[in-house]
Design an enzyme around this catalytic site. Sequence first.
Site, short mmCIF file in Angstrom:
data_model
loop_
_atom_site.label_atom_id
_atom_site.label_comp_id
_atom_site.label_asym_id
_atom_site.label_seq_id
_atom_site.Cartn_x
_atom_site.Cartn_y
_atom_site.Cartn_z
NE ARG A 160 -2.21 1.54 3.71
CZ ARG A 160 -2.74 1.93 4.93
NH1 ARG A 160 -2.50 1.75 5.93
NH2 ARG A 160 -3.60 3.10 4.75
CG ASN A 201 -0.78 2.63 13.13
OD1 ASN A 201 -1.67 3.26 13.08
ND2 ASN A 201 0.15 2.78 12.29
CB ALA A 223 -8.72 4.21 8.36
CG HIS A 268 -0.76 7.75 13.55
ND1 HIS A 268 -1.66 6.91 13.03
CD2 HIS A 268 -1.03 8.48 14.63
CE1 HIS A 268 -2.74 7.16 14.02
NE2 HIS A 268 -2.32 7.92 15.06
NE ARG A 292 -1.07 10.78 4.94
CZ ARG A 292 -1.43 9.56 4.69
NH1 ARG A 292 -1.24 8.81 5.93
NH2 ARG A 292 -2.40 8.91 3.81
C1 DQA Z 1 -1.75 5.75 9.65
C2 DQA Z 1 -2.33 6.95 9.42
C3 DQA Z 1 -3.85 6.75 8.88
O1 DQA Z 1 -4.42 7.92 8.80
C4 DQA Z 1 -4.13 5.89 8.03
O2 DQA Z 1 -5.52 5.79 7.80
C5 DQA Z 1 -3.41 4.43 8.07
C6 DQA Z 1 -2.14 4.69 8.66
C7 DQA Z 1 -0.14 5.75 9.69
O3 DQA Z 1 0.37 4.92 10.37
O4 DQA Z 1 0.56 6.57 9.40
O5 DQA Z 1 -3.91 3.54 7.57
O6 DQA Z 1 -2.24 5.40 11.02
#
Ligand code: DQA
Length: 146
Positions: free
Chosen positions: A17, A73, A76, A99, A106
């Site tokens: 991803r 973590n 989303a 994160h 972002r």
């Molecule tokens: C995330 C940041 C989130 O906004 C995103 O939806 C993710 C990964 C990160 O590790 O940077 O899936 O948690």
Amino acid sequence: MKLLVINGPNLNMLGIREPGIYGSETYASLVQMISEYCEQKGIEVEFFQSNHEGSIVDRIQEAYGVFDGIVINPAAYTHTSVAILDALKAVSIPAVEVHISAVNEREDFRQISYAGKACVKTYMGLGFNGYIEAIKFLEDYLQKKQ
Ligand code: DQA
């Protein structure tokens, strides 16, 4: 110290991803990196990854009375889940939010963190290293709490 590392939706897709944001290393290599650190430090660690909000809530509830700390973590679900926030509050196990990306730089919809409101600390934008920093923080935090 007994530690639970929870990863939310799509983090099983690390390496595939959006590598420009999340890097090219896989979830398996994240688990390996954390396991190696914990082994060196004598920390007992378990991992949980799920794409389902309720499963994450269940895992947090099951951690009650078992784990000393949580690194989470929520991916989303960070930005949507009051249920994960409430679960973390319910068990009151010291938790650190991680994160991989710099969420603060972002999109607007990523600027709220519900889970973060139940966490003692947040690391973001440090890549996989954020998980190690979170564990180091918890080691220190739990030692001071004793
Ligand atoms: C995330 C940041 C989130 O906004 C995103 O939806 C993710 C990964 C990160 O590790 O940077 O899936 O948690």
